[in-house]
Design an enzyme around this catalytic site. Sequence first.
Site, PDB file in Angstrom:
ATOM      1  N   GLU A  47      -3.017  -1.054  -2.545  1.00 40.52           N
ATOM      2  CA  GLU A  47      -3.700   0.220  -2.319  1.00 40.52           C
ATOM      3  C   GLU A  47      -2.845   1.338  -2.878  1.00 40.52           C
ATOM      4  O   GLU A  47      -1.621   1.358  -2.672  1.00 40.52           O
ATOM      5  CB  GLU A  47      -3.903   0.528  -0.820  1.00 40.52           C
ATOM      6  CG  GLU A  47      -4.940  -0.309  -0.134  1.00 40.52           C
ATOM      7  CD  GLU A  47      -5.146   0.081   1.338  1.00 40.52           C
ATOM      8  OE1 GLU A  47      -4.868   1.251   1.700  1.00 40.52           O
ATOM      9  OE2 GLU A  47      -5.581  -0.787   2.108  1.00 40.52           O
ATOM     10  N   ASN A  80       0.865  -1.174   0.000  1.00 39.04           N
ATOM     11  CA  ASN A  80       0.000   0.000   0.000  1.00 39.04           C
ATOM     12  C   ASN A  80       0.898   1.219   0.000  1.00 39.04           C
ATOM     13  O   ASN A  80       1.677   1.438   0.940  1.00 39.04           O
ATOM     14  CB  ASN A  80      -0.879   0.028   1.260  1.00 39.04           C
ATOM     15  CG  ASN A  80      -1.861  -1.132   1.305  1.00 39.04           C
ATOM     16  OD1 ASN A  80      -2.027  -1.860   0.314  1.00 39.04           O
ATOM     17  ND2 ASN A  80      -2.519  -1.302   2.427  1.00 39.04           N
TER      18      ASN A  80
HETATM   19  C1  FCB Z   1      -4.450   2.759   4.446  1.00 38.55           C
HETATM   20  C2  FCB Z   1      -5.544   1.841   4.922  1.00 38.55           C
HETATM   21  C3  FCB Z   1      -6.871   2.060   4.248  1.00 38.55           C
HETATM   22  C4  FCB Z   1      -7.144   3.523   3.987  1.00 38.55           C
HETATM   23  C5  FCB Z   1      -5.963   4.188   3.334  1.00 38.55           C
HETATM   24  C6  FCB Z   1      -6.179   5.644   3.008  1.00 38.55           C
HETATM   25  O1  FCB Z   1      -3.512   2.894   5.455  1.00 38.55           O
HETATM   26  O2  FCB Z   1      -5.180   0.494   4.738  1.00 38.55           O
HETATM   27  O3  FCB Z   1      -7.870   1.463   5.033  1.00 38.55           O
HETATM   28  O4  FCB Z   1      -7.527   4.144   5.147  1.00 38.55           O
HETATM   29  O5  FCB Z   1      -4.830   4.060   4.140  1.00 38.55           O
END
Ligand code: FCB
Length: 456
Positions: free
Chosen positions: A364, A298
């Site tokens: 992410e 992420n």
């Molecule tokens: C990450 C999280 C996700 C969301 C994003 C912006 O740390 O995994 O749930 O809040 O940030």
Amino acid sequence: MIFPENFVWGAATASYQIEGAVKEDGRGQSIWDTFSHSPGNVADGDTGDVACDHYHRYRDDVSLMRELGLAAYRFSIAWPRIQPDGRGKINPQGLGFYSRLVDSLLAADISPYVTLYHWDLPQALEDEGGWTNRDTAYYFAEYAQAVHEKLGDRVAHWTTLNEPWVAAYLGYGNGVHAPGRRRAADAMRSAHHLLLGHGLAARRLRSLGAENIMLVVNSAPVLTPAQVNDPQATPDAADAVAVHRIHTLLTRQFLDPVRHGSYPAEVLEAAARNGGTGHILDGDLEIINAPIDQIGINYYNPCVVEAGPGTPADPAWPGSEDVRFRTADAPTTAMGWPIVPDGLSRLLVRLSGDYPGVSLMVTENGAAFDDVVADGRVHDTDRVAYLEGHLREVHRAIAAGADLRGYLVWSLLDNFEWAEGYRRRFGIVHVDYETLARLPKDSALWYRDVIGRNGL
Ligand code: FCB
């Protein structure tokens, strides 16, 4: 700019951030219910009680995903829906919801990517110490088994934990997240127990036949201010120590034990200074070192640091002695997070070198902006620019040899952004919190076209 054949395009969400229906069908309480209902913890006193009401609207949301052409949908399972008390009795109605969701995804030709833990720990387990309690790791593996027994015939992609650094250090270190505890020693203990839970669950899933097992981390390139805009800049010796220290705490603390079977010495030293290492038992690292198939990354922004004398000011960073956190010289999102797209390629290339033998996936990436709805449209050009800039870097990392299999945008929907509540919108689909109506933003339509041509 065309992506490899079979590159996986998708979107991600998490249970507490979108589902609502917190008292329905036998769901137990989670630490985020408790935390968000305690005044002062979440902006504007927001809670996940209703959120996007995805629990009732999942069919429409899946239709929307199909219209966008998503190949994958990453969502998380709310542990307290499956085990209201965190252990023991299984709630079939909770499993039933996810089973129906999986069926609708498959009917829409979308691969479900299941995350077992995206931070909504059953409150009953927190009452016994939460992640500071070693037993929680063993309960987690039991819960993983219960979910796999129900969904394993249809779900191919399994993630144990989302961002254990955040769960441990924001949850138990600086208390910005649930359960809101504030003790560096508790955070370090929790980090180890999360890893132990990961290892136990990964082994359990594997023994039940799972073939694609992933751990998702919030990693980031750690840079000096000069390196943000000049990748060639060489930090001086003191700055290099600071950079190395934070990279170790943020990324190596998790991926070294998982992939190499050992903690970096600096992590053990930090633990020794913060409550001790007595919670790390013989054999733990072998469990944590369980084989996995993929690492999920992420990425939102780099971490910018330099040398600066002092002890850690933030209990989220035990071990960060003589490090000063800086802001990057870059434009920012509505979260105040600097926009540094090439941080993503720098990170992916580095991780694929440091941790060979597994593939990578961007699980992410995305941005919050102050969106405006006008005439039934959201012209979120800033978000499109953010996504496009980062996708170019994904492409660049692949060209440089990173074994990167897919990209999941955060997030499908505007949702409950933890301590920031609903005021920060990350969705490519707008949610009207009065009517709960969904409205694809320009970024969603743009993303649909990217997926359609498999490239930019
Ligand atoms: C990450 C999280 C996700 C969301 C994003 C912006 O740390 O995994 O749930 O809040 O940030």
